[in-house]
Design a protein around this motif. Structure first.
Motif, short mmCIF file in Angstrom:
data_model
loop_
_atom_site.label_atom_id
_atom_site.label_comp_id
_atom_site.label_asym_id
_atom_site.label_seq_id
_atom_site.Cartn_x
_atom_site.Cartn_y
_atom_site.Cartn_z
N THR A 178 47.34 -32.01 24.16
CA THR A 178 48.45 -31.47 23.38
C THR A 178 49.21 -32.61 22.74
O THR A 178 49.51 -33.61 23.39
CB THR A 178 49.38 -30.61 24.25
N THR A 179 49.46 -32.49 21.47
CA THR A 179 50.20 -33.53 20.76
C THR A 179 51.66 -33.15 20.58
O THR A 179 52.46 -33.98 20.21
CB THR A 179 49.57 -33.78 19.38
N SER A 180 52.00 -31.89 20.87
CA SER A 180 53.37 -31.45 20.66
C SER A 180 54.26 -31.65 21.87
O SER A 180 55.47 -31.45 21.80
CB SER A 180 53.40 -29.98 20.24
N VAL A 181 53.67 -32.04 23.00
CA VAL A 181 54.43 -32.26 24.24
C VAL A 181 54.11 -33.67 24.73
O VAL A 181 52.94 -34.07 24.72
CB VAL A 181 54.05 -31.20 25.30
N VAL A 236 62.14 -27.62 31.03
CA VAL A 236 61.26 -27.74 29.87
C VAL A 236 61.14 -26.35 29.26
O VAL A 236 61.02 -25.36 29.98
CB VAL A 236 59.86 -28.27 30.29
N LYS A 237 61.17 -26.27 27.95
CA LYS A 237 61.10 -24.97 27.27
C LYS A 237 59.84 -24.22 27.66
O LYS A 237 58.77 -24.82 27.83
CB LYS A 237 61.13 -25.15 25.75
N LEU A 238 59.98 -22.91 27.77
CA LEU A 238 58.86 -22.04 28.15
C LEU A 238 57.67 -22.24 27.22
O LEU A 238 56.52 -22.31 27.66
CB LEU A 238 59.31 -20.58 28.16
N HIS A 239 57.93 -22.36 25.94
CA HIS A 239 56.85 -22.58 24.98
C HIS A 239 56.08 -23.86 25.29
O HIS A 239 54.85 -23.90 25.21
CB HIS A 239 57.42 -22.64 23.56
N ASP A 240 56.80 -24.93 25.66
CA ASP A 240 56.13 -26.19 25.99
C ASP A 240 55.33 -26.06 27.29
O ASP A 240 54.24 -26.63 27.40
CB ASP A 240 57.14 -27.32 26.09
N ILE A 241 55.87 -25.32 28.26
CA ILE A 241 55.12 -25.06 29.50
C ILE A 241 53.80 -24.37 29.14
O ILE A 241 52.73 -24.78 29.58
CB ILE A 241 55.93 -24.17 30.46
N LEU A 260 54.45 -33.69 34.33
CA LEU A 260 55.42 -32.97 35.15
C LEU A 260 55.07 -31.49 35.24
O LEU A 260 55.05 -30.90 36.32
CB LEU A 260 56.83 -33.15 34.57
N VAL A 261 54.73 -30.90 34.11
CA VAL A 261 54.38 -29.48 34.07
C VAL A 261 53.10 -29.23 34.87
O VAL A 261 53.04 -28.27 35.66
CB VAL A 261 54.23 -29.00 32.61
N LEU A 262 52.10 -30.06 34.70
CA LEU A 262 50.85 -29.88 35.43
C LEU A 262 51.05 -30.02 36.93
O LEU A 262 50.45 -29.28 37.72
CB LEU A 262 49.79 -30.86 34.93
N ILE A 275 58.66 -22.35 36.48
CA ILE A 275 58.33 -23.75 36.21
C ILE A 275 59.22 -24.29 35.11
O ILE A 275 59.72 -25.42 35.19
CB ILE A 275 56.83 -23.90 35.85
N SER A 276 59.47 -23.49 34.09
CA SER A 276 60.36 -23.90 33.01
C SER A 276 61.75 -24.22 33.54
O SER A 276 62.35 -25.24 33.18
CB SER A 276 60.43 -22.79 31.95
#
Length: 108
Positions: free
Chosen positions: A76-79, A58-63, A86-88, A52-53
């Protein structure tokens, strides 16, 4: 003489190691959630997150952050909201599908 793997600056190496330590817990939580929901191994869950990353750039951490937030029904406030959506979408299409049916085959 230094190895080709050695960073040019030891401070860069320390920063990279600290970043890895900071991001590892949320990645492990996201893996665990996929393992629980899909019945996957840790390796398969990590492969799904990594795919998915790569697909979304998108960075793995953000995923992982989005997965954990969605699983805990938190915001989440950091993404960004756009990145989260998009990730969802990718998570639903490529990892969860009909997650509450029989365990799925590992992602391609």
């Amino acid at each position: 003489m230094t190895s080709w793997r050695s960073p040019d600056d030891p401070a860069d190496e320390v920063a990279q190691l600290r970043n890895a330590l900071d991001t590892q817990p949320v990645i492990e939580q996201a893996k665990g959630m996929l393992m629980l929901v899909r019945g996957w191994t840790a390796a398969t869950a990590f492969d799904a997150l990594r795919n998915i990353s790569q697909r979304t750039n998108v960075k793995l951490h953000d995923i992982a952050t989005v997965v954990v937030a969605a699983g805990s029904r938190a915001e989440t406030t950091s993404v960004s909201a756009e990145t989260s959506a998009l990730v969802l979408e990718q998570l639903h299409q490529h990892a969860l599908g009909s997650a509450f049916d029989a365990p799925a085959e590992p992602p391609a």
